[in-house]
Design a protein around this motif. Structure first.
Motif, short mmCIF file in Angstrom:
data_model
loop_
_atom_site.label_atom_id
_atom_site.label_comp_id
_atom_site.label_asym_id
_atom_site.label_seq_id
_atom_site.Cartn_x
_atom_site.Cartn_y
_atom_site.Cartn_z
N SER A 89 0.84 -1.19 0.00
CA SER A 89 0.00 0.00 0.00
C SER A 89 0.88 1.24 0.00
O SER A 89 2.06 1.20 0.35
CB SER A 89 -0.91 0.01 1.23
N MET A 90 0.27 2.37 -0.37
CA MET A 90 1.00 3.63 -0.38
C MET A 90 1.39 4.06 1.04
O MET A 90 2.47 4.60 1.25
CB MET A 90 0.16 4.73 -1.04
N SER A 91 0.52 3.82 2.01
CA SER A 91 0.87 4.20 3.38
C SER A 91 2.07 3.40 3.87
O SER A 91 2.92 3.92 4.61
CB SER A 91 -0.33 3.99 4.31
N GLU A 92 2.16 2.14 3.47
CA GLU A 92 3.32 1.33 3.84
C GLU A 92 4.59 1.87 3.18
O GLU A 92 5.65 1.94 3.81
CB GLU A 92 3.08 -0.13 3.44
N ALA A 93 4.49 2.27 1.93
CA ALA A 93 5.66 2.84 1.25
C ALA A 93 6.12 4.12 1.92
O ALA A 93 7.32 4.36 2.09
CB ALA A 93 5.32 3.10 -0.22
N LEU A 94 5.15 4.97 2.34
CA LEU A 94 5.49 6.28 2.90
C LEU A 94 6.10 6.20 4.28
O LEU A 94 6.59 7.20 4.80
CB LEU A 94 4.25 7.16 2.93
N ARG A 95 6.10 5.02 4.91
CA ARG A 95 6.82 4.87 6.19
C ARG A 95 8.31 5.09 6.02
O ARG A 95 9.02 5.33 7.00
CB ARG A 95 6.56 3.48 6.77
N ASN A 96 8.79 5.00 4.78
CA ASN A 96 10.21 5.24 4.52
C ASN A 96 10.54 6.72 4.39
O ASN A 96 11.70 7.06 4.13
CB ASN A 96 10.62 4.52 3.23
N VAL A 97 9.55 7.59 4.53
CA VAL A 97 9.74 9.03 4.34
C VAL A 97 9.54 9.74 5.67
O VAL A 97 8.53 9.54 6.34
CB VAL A 97 8.74 9.57 3.29
N SER A 98 10.49 10.57 6.04
CA SER A 98 10.37 11.30 7.30
C SER A 98 9.15 12.21 7.29
O SER A 98 8.84 12.86 6.29
CB SER A 98 11.64 12.13 7.53
N GLY A 99 8.43 12.25 8.42
CA GLY A 99 7.31 13.16 8.57
C GLY A 99 6.09 12.83 7.76
O GLY A 99 5.24 13.70 7.53
N ALA A 100 5.94 11.56 7.31
CA ALA A 100 4.79 11.17 6.49
C ALA A 100 3.87 10.24 7.28
O ALA A 100 4.33 9.32 7.95
CB ALA A 100 5.25 10.47 5.21
#
Length: 707
Positions: A89-100
């Motif tokens: 999922s996109m939310s899982e991918a965005l865990r790799n981005v600070s402040g997301a």
């Protein structure tokens, strides 16, 4: 507005841009200018990727720019990272981005609730708005990479209702390549998760390329009742490959079906003297499925006039369809008894039509010791949005000890939200990037026009907003050493807010961001650390003089500030490490009338968040062999609502994966939430905030074949 800051921004941007006519005359008089050769690999895809790291990107400036020379925080999630982590999922991918903070995967994709730097983010697809991001918003089959830009991006990105506030998530899709490749995959896992996928690429002739990819997902979930069906399908054709003029035609069809999930109330989960079953599905278990669907057709025309001047034009037509069906609760606390909640049958249909076009010209030239990249162009976007909301009282139930649920029936009472909206954004922009030695400057201006018309026949009203504004963007990067550089930037944005009735003539929401930081690229270790401050004004808040509380006034003020760190370590062997950390202080800076006071923290935003992923890849050039990786994600507590009455507790989860490849076949195993940790997430933006129990341990097995 902070007038001195804005004036300084305009003056600095103007200083850079006013020289453009004179520079053009000088270039014409000088004739050919000898420039040092510049080699940019992967220009057709707009990025240069090496494992988990990116060297050159295009999303931040719409030109192929070294990341080290970009005066802005940008994170790139590479296809290798997404594959190694078995991202679903996109939310899982965005865990790799600070402040997301990503959207809850079970949420109906009829509105976007991703946050960047504490403020709402928007999704773009190949540089063009996806508006409310309908259809299978979590489809990964056609994703080449994900580029995340932080803060207002007003100069180059319009569409929808205007400037992204916290930033934008640009999904770069897979394009046709001059190769013959077929890849088939099948994933099977916990909760009956089944996902076949495919990616087919063909070179039809020397100049005509074809690609088609897609996926289908059928899955249950930890909450009772939930069953999800979603799919996406993306065919594309490129004409003129290898020539000065290229046309790419891309189709996109995506659909999502599921019982709408509203999460759980705060009382009975994160607070209260009783407990609600974490797997409870609130409402009639036989409720019809909700669905959303999107259909898009995009044409991209690229033409190179010479080795220094080029044009890129994109045209998109899209249609969205939404149908939300819910037996909804309206309160985070019991409102019909000690542990009872009132239930309402709700029906929300909607349709959106998108017309978008943007065109930009790029030129590269030199004057004296300076090398310049000039970008100028214009864009136009029109979104037509028609939606209704019906709601009737259905009964009540004890959520701590549920009895029989009332049967869902089609409601007939028109509730707030009925309207016919048209959102038009347009603008002309110019941007200059100039480099001399260790110094890299960026200046840009956008003449932005925003017009929104919101009609409600049922309420007998019409709200209109129209504004034209000059928006600046400036930035500078200075190479402190071969591996270190310092950057600073300032930008402003303007947007409208949809789905509100206003007590008076609405004002556009304005935003501004200042950011400073350091970037480092030592080959093995690369990344950035940045401090930022974003301010918003004219945010819609409830009109305190309206006894019905149906209208809003544009008087709200908010601020987000913090520090972020993103890093990739690739020492050249089998090891790869990606890490991030964010400290985010997001709060109201003015009282909400009859509501939250200044200083209240914004819902859904943890003060601390971060993660790390370690991967060991023993394969040779991603060929035969094995790899394994593991990671940790952690966040602190976060408020659920604007009054800060409730909050979720902090938590940490561990994920792991491993794969083995032989003769083009890969066998992969992934485990999400390895230790089956219980935790709760805030469901930002749903009826004032809800609690969503975190996913339990999930095991996934994938087999893919490439030939």
């Amino acid at each position: 507005m902070n007038d001195p800051l804005r004036l300084a921004g305009l003056l600095l941007a103007g200083t850079s841009l006013c020289a453009i006519p004179a520079l053009a005359e000088e270039v014409a008089s000088l004739g050919p200018i000898p420039l040092d050769p510049i080699t940019i690999r992967g220009l057709e895809t707009g990025a240069v990727l090496d494992g988990y790291r990116a060297d050159v990107i295009s999303s931040a400036t719409r030109t192929a720019t070294p990341l080290q020379q970009t005066p802005q925080s940008v994170q790139v999630l590479s296809p290798e990272l997404l594959e190694d982590q078995a991202v679903l999922s996109m939310s899982e991918a965005l865990r790799n981005v600070s402040g997301a903070q990503g959207t809850i995967p079970l949420q109906t994709p009829a509105f976007e609730s991703t946050l960047l730097r504490g403020f709402p983010a928007e999704f773009y697809r190949d540089g063009m708005t996806s508006y409310i991001n309908t259809g299978d918003a979590n489809a990964m089959a056609g994703v080449e990479r994900i580029e995340v830009l932080k803060g207002p991006n007003a100069i180059l990105y319009g569409g929808g209702t205007g400037t992204p506030l916290g930033g934008l998530v640009n999904i770069v899709t897979r394009k046709p390549l001059p190769a013959t490749v077929t890849e088939l995959g099948l994933t099977y896992g916990t909760n009956g998760h089944v996902e076949p996928s495919f990616d087919i690429n063909r070179r039809i002739t020397d100049s005509v390329l074809f690609r088609m990819n897609g996926s289908y997902v059928r899955s249950g979930a930890d909450p009772d009742v939930i069953e999800t069906d979603r799919y996406s399908f993306s065919p594309s054709l490129t004409f003129g490959h290898g020539t000065d003029t290229r046309l790419t035609v891309e189709g996109y069809l995506s659909r999502w079906e599921q019982q709408e999930y509203q999460g759980l109330p705060a009382v009975g989960t994160v607070t209260g003297g009783f407990e609600i079953d974490r797997d409870l599905y609130i409402g009639d278990p036989d409720i019809p499925d909700s669905h959303t669907e999107t259909r898009k057709l995009t044409l991209t025309l690229e033409h190179e006039f010479s080795d220094r001047w080029s044009n890129r034009t994109q045209v998109r037509y899209g249609e969205n369809e939404v149908e939300q069906i819910t037996q909804i609760i309206l309160s985070n606390a019991p409102d019909a008894g000690a542990t009872d909640w009132a239930l309402y049958n709700s029906y929300v249909p909607g349709e959106q039509t998108e017309y978008s076009v943007n065109s930009s010209f790029e030129g590269r030239f030199g004057t004296g010791a300076w090398n310049h990249v000039l970008l100028f162009g214009a864009d136009y976007s029109r979104i037509e949005d028609y939606s209704l909301m019906y709601m009737d009282f259905a009964g009540s139930n004890d959520l701590a000890n549920p009895g029989d649920w009332p049967a869902w029936t089609m409601p007939s009472t028109l509730a707030m939200g009925e309207g016919d909206g048209t959102y038009t954004t347009s603008g002309a922009f110019v941007q200059m990037q100039s480099s001399a030695g260790r110094l890299h400057l960026l200046g840009g201006l956008r003449l932005a026009h925003l017009e929104t018309i919101y009609d409600s026949e049922g309420y007998g009203r019409r709200d209109r907003l129209e504004e034209t504004r000059l928006l600046p963007r400036i930035g500078a990067v200075y190479d402190l050493a071969d591996r270190w550089s310092a950057f600073a930037s300032y930008s402003e944005g303007m947007k409208a807010n949809a789905f509100y009735f206003y007590a008076s003539t609405p004002k556009p929401e304005l935003s501004r961001q200042a950011e400073i930081g350091l970037k480092f690229d030592g080959g093995a270790l690369s990344g950035s650390i940045a401090a930022f401050r974003i301010e918003r004004e004219n945010v819609p808040v409830t009109d305190p003089t309206d006894p019905t509380f149906l209208t809003s006034i544009t008087e709200g003020q908010q601020r987000s500030q913090g520090v972020e760190l993103d890093a990739v370590w690739q020492p050249g062997g089998a090891w790869k490490v990606m890490a991030n950390y964010a400290y985010t202080d997001a709060a109201l800076t003015a009282d909400v009338p009859l509501g939250a006071p200044a200083g209240s923290k914004l819902p859904g935003v943890p003060r601390h968040s971060g993660g790390i992923w370690l991967d060991y890849d023993a394969r040779k050039d991603r060929g035969d062999g094995w790899r394994a990786g593991a990671g940790l994600q952690a966040v602190s507590s976060a408020p659920l609502d604007q009054m800060n009455s409730y909050e979720t507790a902090g938590h940490a989860t561990v994920n792991g994966s491993a794969s083995f490849t032989q003769d083009g076949t890969t066998y992969a195993l992934a485990v999400k939430n390895l230790f089956d940790t219980d935790y709760d997430l805030p469901m930002y933006g749903y009826m004032g905030g809800r609690v969503v129990p975190g996913a339990e341990r999930q095991v996934l097995l994938n087999v893919s074949k490439r030939f």
